[in-house]
Design a protein around this motif. Structure first.
Motif, PDB file in Angstrom:
ATOM      1  N   ASN A 127       3.332   5.903  -5.539  1.00 46.02           N
ATOM      2  CA  ASN A 127       3.534   5.605  -6.987  1.00 46.02           C
ATOM      3  C   ASN A 127       4.814   5.102  -7.472  1.00 46.02           C
ATOM      4  O   ASN A 127       5.470   5.482  -8.323  1.00 46.02           O
ATOM      5  CB  ASN A 127       3.001   7.132  -7.749  1.00 46.02           C
ATOM      6  CG  ASN A 127       2.715   6.615  -9.184  1.00 46.02           C
ATOM      7  OD1 ASN A 127       2.123   5.386  -9.663  1.00 46.02           O
ATOM      8  ND2 ASN A 127       2.798   7.659 -10.111  1.00 46.02           N
ATOM      9  N   LEU A 128       5.477   4.186  -6.524  1.00 45.03           N
ATOM     10  CA  LEU A 128       6.831   3.664  -7.058  1.00 45.03           C
ATOM     11  C   LEU A 128       6.656   2.383  -7.774  1.00 45.03           C
ATOM     12  O   LEU A 128       5.733   1.667  -7.737  1.00 45.03           O
ATOM     13  CB  LEU A 128       7.463   3.413  -5.702  1.00 45.03           C
ATOM     14  CG  LEU A 128       7.562   4.648  -4.641  1.00 45.03           C
ATOM     15  CD1 LEU A 128       8.386   4.139  -3.414  1.00 45.03           C
ATOM     16  CD2 LEU A 128       8.521   5.642  -5.168  1.00 45.03           C
ATOM     17  N   SER A 129       7.759   2.033  -8.280  1.00 49.60           N
ATOM     18  CA  SER A 129       7.777   0.798  -9.086  1.00 49.60           C
ATOM     19  C   SER A 129       9.214   0.311  -9.000  1.00 49.60           C
ATOM     20  O   SER A 129      10.274   0.949  -8.572  1.00 49.60           O
ATOM     21  CB  SER A 129       7.538   0.890 -10.490  1.00 49.60           C
ATOM     22  OG  SER A 129       8.314   1.851 -11.223  1.00 49.60           O
TER      23      SER A 129
ATOM     24  N   ARG B  92       0.675  -1.339  -0.132  1.00 53.45           N
ATOM     25  CA  ARG B  92       0.000  -0.067   0.039  1.00 53.45           C
ATOM     26  C   ARG B  92       0.802   1.132  -0.084  1.00 53.45           C
ATOM     27  O   ARG B  92       0.589   2.113  -0.768  1.00 53.45           O
ATOM     28  CB  ARG B  92      -0.885   0.199   1.155  1.00 53.45           C
ATOM     29  CG  ARG B  92      -2.000   1.199   1.287  1.00 53.45           C
ATOM     30  CD  ARG B  92      -2.629   1.424   2.455  1.00 53.45           C
ATOM     31  NE  ARG B  92      -1.687   1.643   3.512  1.00 53.45           N
ATOM     32  CZ  ARG B  92      -1.175   2.712   3.703  1.00 53.45           C
ATOM     33  NH1 ARG B  92      -1.625   3.757   2.839  1.00 53.45           N
ATOM     34  NH2 ARG B  92      -0.336   3.068   4.695  1.00 53.45           N
ATOM     35  N   MET B  93       1.962   1.481   0.969  1.00 54.31           N
ATOM     36  CA  MET B  93       2.988   2.251   0.821  1.00 54.31           C
ATOM     37  C   MET B  93       3.489   2.566  -0.560  1.00 54.31           C
ATOM     38  O   MET B  93       3.639   3.834  -1.020  1.00 54.31           O
ATOM     39  CB  MET B  93       3.955   2.018   1.977  1.00 54.31           C
ATOM     40  CG  MET B  93       3.326   2.201   3.225  1.00 54.31           C
ATOM     41  SD  MET B  93       4.712   1.697   4.379  1.00 54.31           S
ATOM     42  CE  MET B  93       5.890   2.697   4.282  1.00 54.31           C
ATOM     43  N   VAL B  94       3.922   1.554  -1.251  1.00 54.57           N
ATOM     44  CA  VAL B  94       4.648   1.434  -2.406  1.00 54.57           C
ATOM     45  C   VAL B  94       3.485   2.209  -3.392  1.00 54.57           C
ATOM     46  O   VAL B  94       3.874   3.081  -4.272  1.00 54.57           O
ATOM     47  CB  VAL B  94       5.129   0.092  -3.085  1.00 54.57           C
ATOM     48  CG1 VAL B  94       5.444   0.171  -4.338  1.00 54.57           C
ATOM     49  CG2 VAL B  94       6.165  -0.191  -2.216  1.00 54.57           C
ATOM     50  N   HIS B  95       2.437   1.770  -3.488  1.00 59.08           N
ATOM     51  CA  HIS B  95       1.344   2.177  -4.227  1.00 59.08           C
ATOM     52  C   HIS B  95       0.881   3.514  -4.100  1.00 59.08           C
ATOM     53  O   HIS B  95       0.906   4.428  -5.097  1.00 59.08           O
ATOM     54  CB  HIS B  95       0.148   1.248  -4.076  1.00 59.08           C
ATOM     55  CG  HIS B  95      -1.086   1.568  -4.948  1.00 59.08           C
ATOM     56  ND1 HIS B  95      -1.107   1.431  -6.343  1.00 59.08           N
ATOM     57  CD2 HIS B  95      -2.076   2.245  -4.693  1.00 59.08           C
ATOM     58  CE1 HIS B  95      -2.398   1.713  -6.785  1.00 59.08           C
ATOM     59  NE2 HIS B  95      -3.063   2.315  -5.858  1.00 59.08           N
ATOM     60  N   MET B  96       0.937   3.931  -2.765  1.00 61.92           N
ATOM     61  CA  MET B  96       0.492   5.382  -2.527  1.00 61.92           C
ATOM     62  C   MET B  96       1.568   6.317  -3.021  1.00 61.92           C
ATOM     63  O   MET B  96       1.229   7.468  -3.423  1.00 61.92           O
ATOM     64  CB  MET B  96       0.185   5.477  -0.941  1.00 61.92           C
ATOM     65  CG  MET B  96      -1.032   4.831  -0.500  1.00 61.92           C
ATOM     66  SD  MET B  96      -2.510   5.764  -1.335  1.00 61.92           S
ATOM     67  CE  MET B  96      -2.771   6.998  -0.461  1.00 61.92           C
TER      68      MET B  96
ATOM     69  N   LYS C 268      -2.248  -8.782  -4.364  1.00 59.32           N
ATOM     70  CA  LYS C 268      -2.010  -8.957  -6.021  1.00 59.32           C
ATOM     71  C   LYS C 268      -2.817  -7.679  -6.688  1.00 59.32           C
ATOM     72  O   LYS C 268      -1.979  -7.232  -7.589  1.00 59.32           O
ATOM     73  CB  LYS C 268      -2.676 -10.211  -6.195  1.00 59.32           C
ATOM     74  CG  LYS C 268      -1.900 -11.393  -5.913  1.00 59.32           C
ATOM     75  CD  LYS C 268      -2.459 -12.612  -6.143  1.00 59.32           C
ATOM     76  CE  LYS C 268      -1.813 -14.003  -5.699  1.00 59.32           C
ATOM     77  NZ  LYS C 268      -2.586 -15.181  -6.357  1.00 59.32           N
ATOM     78  N   GLU C 269      -3.765  -6.939  -6.342  1.00 59.04           N
ATOM     79  CA  GLU C 269      -4.469  -5.959  -6.670  1.00 59.04           C
ATOM     80  C   GLU C 269      -3.521  -4.754  -6.517  1.00 59.04           C
ATOM     81  O   GLU C 269      -3.271  -3.953  -7.581  1.00 59.04           O
ATOM     82  CB  GLU C 269      -5.763  -5.714  -6.054  1.00 59.04           C
ATOM     83  CG  GLU C 269      -6.282  -4.600  -6.752  1.00 59.04           C
ATOM     84  CD  GLU C 269      -7.843  -4.282  -6.359  1.00 59.04           C
ATOM     85  OE1 GLU C 269      -8.293  -3.190  -6.313  1.00 59.04           O
ATOM     86  OE2 GLU C 269      -8.638  -5.414  -5.870  1.00 59.04           O
ATOM     87  N   LEU C 270      -2.826  -4.315  -5.551  1.00 58.31           N
ATOM     88  CA  LEU C 270      -1.790  -3.459  -5.176  1.00 58.31           C
ATOM     89  C   LEU C 270      -0.711  -3.523  -6.205  1.00 58.31           C
ATOM     90  O   LEU C 270      -0.350  -2.479  -6.720  1.00 58.31           O
ATOM     91  CB  LEU C 270      -1.550  -3.537  -3.739  1.00 58.31           C
ATOM     92  CG  LEU C 270      -2.646  -2.847  -2.732  1.00 58.31           C
ATOM     93  CD1 LEU C 270      -2.142  -3.134  -1.316  1.00 58.31           C
ATOM     94  CD2 LEU C 270      -2.877  -1.357  -3.083  1.00 58.31           C
TER      95      LEU C 270
ATOM     96  N   ARG D  51       2.614  -2.509 -10.999  1.00 61.44           N
ATOM     97  CA  ARG D  51       3.840  -2.195 -10.356  1.00 61.44           C
ATOM     98  C   ARG D  51       4.985  -3.244 -10.836  1.00 61.44           C
ATOM     99  O   ARG D  51       4.558  -4.514 -10.883  1.00 61.44           O
ATOM    100  CB  ARG D  51       3.839  -1.704  -8.794  1.00 61.44           C
ATOM    101  CG  ARG D  51       2.927  -0.929  -8.603  1.00 61.44           C
ATOM    102  CD  ARG D  51       3.511   0.449  -8.502  1.00 61.44           C
ATOM    103  NE  ARG D  51       2.273   1.376  -7.862  1.00 61.44           N
ATOM    104  CZ  ARG D  51       1.777   2.271  -8.674  1.00 61.44           C
ATOM    105  NH1 ARG D  51       2.113   2.280 -10.117  1.00 61.44           N
ATOM    106  NH2 ARG D  51       1.042   3.025  -8.067  1.00 61.44           N
ATOM    107  N   ASN D  52       6.120  -3.100 -10.606  1.00 58.89           N
ATOM    108  CA  ASN D  52       7.123  -4.135 -10.881  1.00 58.89           C
ATOM    109  C   ASN D  52       7.555  -4.260  -9.415  1.00 58.89           C
ATOM    110  O   ASN D  52       8.736  -3.865  -9.055  1.00 58.89           O
ATOM    111  CB  ASN D  52       8.360  -3.739 -11.973  1.00 58.89           C
ATOM    112  CG  ASN D  52       9.284  -4.798 -12.174  1.00 58.89           C
ATOM    113  OD1 ASN D  52       8.975  -5.932 -11.771  1.00 58.89           O
ATOM    114  ND2 ASN D  52      10.358  -4.306 -12.834  1.00 58.89           N
ATOM    115  N   ILE D  53       7.161  -5.198  -8.860  1.00 60.08           N
ATOM    116  CA  ILE D  53       7.282  -5.550  -7.327  1.00 60.08           C
ATOM    117  C   ILE D  53       7.697  -6.760  -7.107  1.00 60.08           C
ATOM    118  O   ILE D  53       7.207  -7.884  -7.774  1.00 60.08           O
ATOM    119  CB  ILE D  53       6.269  -5.119  -6.513  1.00 60.08           C
ATOM    120  CG1 ILE D  53       5.892  -3.607  -6.621  1.00 60.08           C
ATOM    121  CG2 ILE D  53       6.546  -5.553  -5.243  1.00 60.08           C
ATOM    122  CD1 ILE D  53       4.665  -3.256  -5.717  1.00 60.08           C
ATOM    123  N   ASN D  54       8.709  -6.925  -6.603  1.00 57.96           N
ATOM    124  CA  ASN D  54       9.502  -8.470  -6.461  1.00 57.96           C
ATOM    125  C   ASN D  54       9.273  -8.849  -5.284  1.00 57.96           C
ATOM    126  O   ASN D  54       9.603  -8.193  -4.061  1.00 57.96           O
ATOM    127  CB  ASN D  54      10.962  -8.599  -7.042  1.00 57.96           C
ATOM    128  CG  ASN D  54      10.963  -8.525  -8.418  1.00 57.96           C
ATOM    129  OD1 ASN D  54      10.181  -8.713  -9.138  1.00 57.96           O
ATOM    130  ND2 ASN D  54      11.827  -7.522  -8.793  1.00 57.96           N
TER     131      ASN D  54
END
Length: 105
Positions: free
Chosen positions: A61-63, A55-59, A96-98, A102-105
């Motif tokens: 707008n990081l990738s 959620r923090m990454v999404h808010m 999964k939705e969040l 994004r390109n999150i590993n």
């Protein structure tokens, strides 16, 4: 960029907390949180920690971020698209939705 998250769960009184941090690739701290969460088990608390860092990454707008967690069960389920235990199924769907955009590993 990297992110780390962890959770704690006290089964004696069913209290849980999560902590999450985001770091720039230079090692500079970007953000961090700690908060109490409602959880019925350590597994739920760990899944909520991963959801919170996503959620923090999404808010922000990081990738292109790598997320680290010490919960092998949740990481394995997410990495290999395994069938999750019912108690974390909805949390994993949120994760999964969040991360879907994004390109999150």
């Amino acid at each position: 960029m990297s992110a780390f998250c962890d959770a704690s769960f006290d089964c004696a009184n069913s209290e849980a907390a999560v902590g999450c941090v985001l770091f720039h690739s230079t090692g500079t701290l970007l953000d961090g949180i700690r908060k109490k969460v409602l959880a019925s088990s350590a597994l739920v608390a760990e899944a909520l920690a991963i959801k919170e860092v996503c959620r923090m990454v999404h808010m922000r707008n990081l990738s292109n971020i790598s997320i680290a967690s010490d919960c092998k069960v949740v990481i394995s389920i997410l990495s290999f698209d395994l069938k999750p235990p019912w108690e974390i199924k909805a949390i994993l769907a949120d994760i999964k939705e969040l991360v879907s955009a994004r390109n999150i590993n």
